[in-house]
Design a protein around this motif. Structure first.
Motif, PDB file in Angstrom:
ATOM      1  N   ASP A 100       0.826  -1.203   0.000  1.00 45.38           N
ATOM      2  CA  ASP A 100       0.000   0.000   0.000  1.00 45.38           C
ATOM      3  C   ASP A 100       0.865   1.260   0.000  1.00 45.38           C
ATOM      4  OD1 ASP A 100      -2.864  -1.035   0.386  1.00 45.38           O
ATOM      5  OD2 ASP A 100      -1.739  -2.094   1.933  1.00 45.38           O
ATOM      6  N   ILE A 101       1.951   1.212   0.773  1.00 40.78           N
ATOM      7  CA  ILE A 101       2.838   2.365   0.912  1.00 40.78           C
ATOM      8  C   ILE A 101       4.275   1.887   0.784  1.00 40.78           C
ATOM      9  CG2 ILE A 101       3.537   4.291   2.402  1.00 40.78           C
ATOM     10  CD1 ILE A 101       0.903   3.795   3.975  1.00 40.78           C
ATOM     11  N   ALA A 102       5.079   2.623   0.013  1.00 37.52           N
ATOM     12  CA  ALA A 102       6.506   2.319  -0.092  1.00 37.52           C
ATOM     13  C   ALA A 102       7.298   3.578   0.168  1.00 37.52           C
ATOM     14  CB  ALA A 102       6.844   1.755  -1.469  1.00 37.52           C
ATOM     15  N   GLN A 103       8.327   3.457   0.992  1.00 41.15           N
ATOM     16  CA  GLN A 103       9.236   4.574   1.265  1.00 41.15           C
ATOM     17  C   GLN A 103      10.589   4.156   0.717  1.00 41.15           C
ATOM     18  OE1 GLN A 103      11.834   4.982   4.349  1.00 41.15           O
ATOM     19  NE2 GLN A 103      12.453   6.267   2.625  1.00 41.15           N
ATOM     20  N   ILE A 104      10.875   4.621  -0.522  1.00 39.80           N
ATOM     21  CA  ILE A 104      12.043   4.155  -1.251  1.00 39.80           C
ATOM     22  C   ILE A 104      12.721   5.325  -1.958  1.00 39.80           C
ATOM     23  CG2 ILE A 104      11.263   1.773  -1.516  1.00 39.80           C
ATOM     24  CD1 ILE A 104      10.128   2.455  -4.224  1.00 39.80           C
ATOM     25  N   GLY A 105      13.563   5.016  -2.952  1.00 39.93           N
ATOM     26  CA  GLY A 105      14.389   6.044  -3.556  1.00 39.93           C
ATOM     27  C   GLY A 105      13.822   6.736  -4.773  1.00 39.93           C
ATOM     28  N   SER A 106      12.833   6.129  -5.456  1.00 42.95           N
ATOM     29  CA  SER A 106      12.293   6.761  -6.660  1.00 42.95           C
ATOM     30  C   SER A 106      10.841   6.343  -6.861  1.00 42.95           C
ATOM     31  CB  SER A 106      13.123   6.375  -7.891  1.00 42.95           C
ATOM     32  OG  SER A 106      13.086   4.982  -8.111  1.00 42.95           O
ATOM     33  N   TYR A 107      10.111   7.195  -7.523  1.00 43.49           N
ATOM     34  CA  TYR A 107       8.675   6.978  -7.681  1.00 43.49           C
ATOM     35  C   TYR A 107       8.185   7.088  -9.119  1.00 43.49           C
ATOM     36  CZ  TYR A 107       8.679  11.928  -8.454  1.00 43.49           C
ATOM     37  OH  TYR A 107       8.942  13.138  -8.998  1.00 43.49           O
ATOM     38  N   SER A 108       8.953   7.755  -9.983  1.00 40.47           N
ATOM     39  CA  SER A 108       8.407   8.196 -11.272  1.00 40.47           C
ATOM     40  C   SER A 108       7.970   7.044 -12.166  1.00 40.47           C
ATOM     41  CB  SER A 108       9.427   9.068 -12.007  1.00 40.47           C
ATOM     42  OG  SER A 108      10.630   8.357 -12.253  1.00 40.47           O
ATOM     43  N   GLN A 109       8.697   5.929 -12.131  1.00 38.42           N
ATOM     44  CA  GLN A 109       8.329   4.825 -13.002  1.00 38.42           C
ATOM     45  C   GLN A 109       6.953   4.265 -12.656  1.00 38.42           C
ATOM     46  OE1 GLN A 109      10.627   4.878 -10.638  1.00 38.42           O
ATOM     47  NE2 GLN A 109      11.311   2.846  -9.982  1.00 38.42           N
ATOM     48  N   TYR A 110       6.606   4.286 -11.376  1.00 37.21           N
ATOM     49  CA  TYR A 110       5.291   3.786 -10.957  1.00 37.21           C
ATOM     50  C   TYR A 110       4.199   4.812 -11.260  1.00 37.21           C
ATOM     51  CZ  TYR A 110       8.346   0.592  -8.432  1.00 37.21           C
ATOM     52  OH  TYR A 110       9.320  -0.317  -8.106  1.00 37.21           O
ATOM     53  N   ALA A 111       4.546   6.095 -11.134  1.00 40.60           N
ATOM     54  CA  ALA A 111       3.568   7.139 -11.450  1.00 40.60           C
ATOM     55  C   ALA A 111       3.202   7.096 -12.936  1.00 40.60           C
ATOM     56  CB  ALA A 111       4.124   8.517 -11.085  1.00 40.60           C
ATOM     57  N   LYS A 112       4.210   6.966 -13.784  1.00 39.86           N
ATOM     58  CA  LYS A 112       3.947   6.974 -15.220  1.00 39.86           C
ATOM     59  C   LYS A 112       3.230   5.695 -15.667  1.00 39.86           C
ATOM     60  CE  LYS A 112       7.350  10.378 -16.548  1.00 39.86           C
ATOM     61  NZ  LYS A 112       8.426  10.787 -17.453  1.00 39.86           N
ATOM     62  N   ALA A 113       3.330   4.650 -14.884  1.00 35.98           N
ATOM     63  CA  ALA A 113       2.602   3.411 -15.195  1.00 35.98           C
ATOM     64  C   ALA A 113       1.178   3.442 -14.650  1.00 35.98           C
ATOM     65  CB  ALA A 113       3.352   2.208 -14.619  1.00 35.98           C
ATOM     66  N   GLY A 114       0.802   4.565 -13.996  1.00 36.91           N
ATOM     67  CA  GLY A 114      -0.556   4.705 -13.476  1.00 36.91           C
ATOM     68  C   GLY A 114      -0.850   3.888 -12.236  1.00 36.91           C
ATOM     69  N   LYS A 115       0.180   3.540 -11.481  1.00 37.86           N
ATOM     70  CA  LYS A 115       0.003   2.657 -10.329  1.00 37.86           C
ATOM     71  C   LYS A 115      -0.132   3.394  -8.998  1.00 37.86           C
ATOM     72  CE  LYS A 115       2.358  -1.275 -12.472  1.00 37.86           C
ATOM     73  NZ  LYS A 115       1.130  -2.104 -12.538  1.00 37.86           N
TER      74      LYS A 115
END
Length: 416
Positions: A88-103
């Protein structure tokens, strides 16, 4: 009064308004990175205590905490997402690939208005894809040039370097005194992308064009910077026995706390390790070639929320709690990191217990961050890690190496 209560419910983090009531219990899966160095200071302790506090105030919501080491967490989360088992929640180093995949949920869908508005503006901007914020900054840091005061004194040096000529001359003086590594430049695979950006900014360049955000990796300014590093520092034998391209940050930090390094770029937590080792540390912004650099490098780690389990409301309630000042300051204080909100930053700045962090806090608002919002950044970062060390090898060509990285960036951008 009913209308007023309803309005408050949209902005308050804790339960009591529109709670889950008698609804079935929801368990949120949180995967977070471990900032600790051993079992005693593991981030798991922080998250489990925070989860317990939240659960006591929010009946019907449980938090399943899974803390992973930094070396594997990005890959661990990517594997879960690929297998249709996103947390449900991830605290990691990058987010953009998941945002652009609509996730991902965007921040507007999760946070109260006060919570979202409280993020430092440049961190909010760095969390956006196509002008929509998906990445929520969790903690931040900036980088300063650290130097060993005792080694400087032994070499007859009384002031911190103010330009690149000073850096070279100070490193030569340290070498003459037998210092193993007058200045460490860790361009190994661990964090070469960060060390590289620090020097590029000091040289007046960077990874991207400030006007339109496009990659500008092989600019003449960047080439000049790495030509200088190769010729004036590495070529003069001032960077120690390990070639920069083979030197990881952790190894360089350990050598600094062992008294073997005169200067290196460091982040706030290095202060604590150096103090424990009895190293007297001086810190200044990495200077530019002729004086003050245009900016320092800033770093942020990211919080993101996945749509997969349809827990938007529960996630939002928990994240509002995570970003309360007390919790932000507690985590930042544990690891000598910087808070990501205006209110917590102001409180930390005013607190004399955190006086040693003020230089880092002062540098954060004008710092330049890695291009987190570019989906291509992970590919470009990998290319930097693999190639940049060659730019400072004897006989190396900064133009050739930076050109290769720039072509990789162009290919990654075209694949978007």
């Amino acid at each position: 009064m009913t209308a007023a209560i309803a309005a408050l419910c949209t902005t308050m983090a804790l339960a009591g308004c529109g709670g889950t009531g008698g609804a079935a219990e929801v368990t949120l899966q949180l995967v977070a990175a471990d900032y600790g160095t051993n079992s005693e200071n593991s981030s798991s302790k922080y998250w489990k205590a925070l989860a317990a506090e939240f659960e006591s105030n929010n009946p019907g919501i449980k938090i399943d905490v899974d803390v992973r080491p930094w070396k594997t967490i990005d890959a661990d989360v990517a594997e879960r997402v690929a297998n249709g088992d996103a947390p449900d929640i991830a605290q990691i180093g990058s987010y953009s690939q998941y945002a652009k995949a609509g996730k991902l949920y965007n921040a507007d869908q999760l946070l109260s208005v006060p919570s979202q508005a409280n993020f430092l503006s440049q961190l909010s901007e760095a969390g956006k894809v196509n002008r929509v914020q998906y990445g929520m900054p969790f903690v931040a840091s900036t980088r300063l040039l650290f130097y060993n005061k005792d080694l400087f004194e032994q070499a007859g040096l009384t002031d911190a370097p103010k330009n690149w000529d000073d850096i070279k001359e100070d490193a030569q003086a340290l070498k003459e005194q037998g210092v193993t590594t007058p200045i460490a430049i860790p361009l190994g695979s661990e964090e070469a992308q960060g060390e590289t950006l620090m020097w590029l900014l000091a040289g007046g360049g960077g990874y991207t064009d400030t006007a339109d955000g496009s990659y500008n990796i092989d600019s003449q300014q960047n080439i000049d910077t790495f030509d200088w590093l190769r010729k004036d520092l590495v070529g003069e034998g001032l960077t120690g026995p390990v070639a920069p391209g083979k030197l990881d940050r952790a190894t360089a930090f350990k050598a600094f706390t062992s008294g073997e390094v005169g200067m290196l770029n460091g982040h706030p937590s290095l202060m604590q390790d150096a103090s424990k080792s009895g190293i007297k540390v001086g810190m200044v912004a990495l200077p530019g070639a002729k004086g003050k650099a245009k900016s320092s490098m800033g770093v942020s780690d990211w919080m993101m929320a996945f749509k997969e389990n349809n827990h938007r409301r529960e996630i939002g309630r928990f994240l509002d709690y995570v970003y309360e000042d007390t919790n932000v300051l507690n985590f930042a204080g544990l690891y000598d990191l910087l808070p990501v909100t205006y209110s917590a930053s102001e409180e930390m700045t005013a607190d004399d217990n955190h006086a040693d962090l003020r230089k880092f806090l002062e540098a954060l608002p004008t710092s330049e961050l890695l291009p987190y919002g570019k989906n291509s950044w992970s590919t470009v970062s990998d290319s930097i890690k693999k190639n940049i060390g060659q730019a400072v090898e004897p006989g190396g060509s900064a133009s050739s190496v930076l050109g290769r990285i720039a072509r990789d960036a162009a290919t990654a951008e075209a694949a978007e």
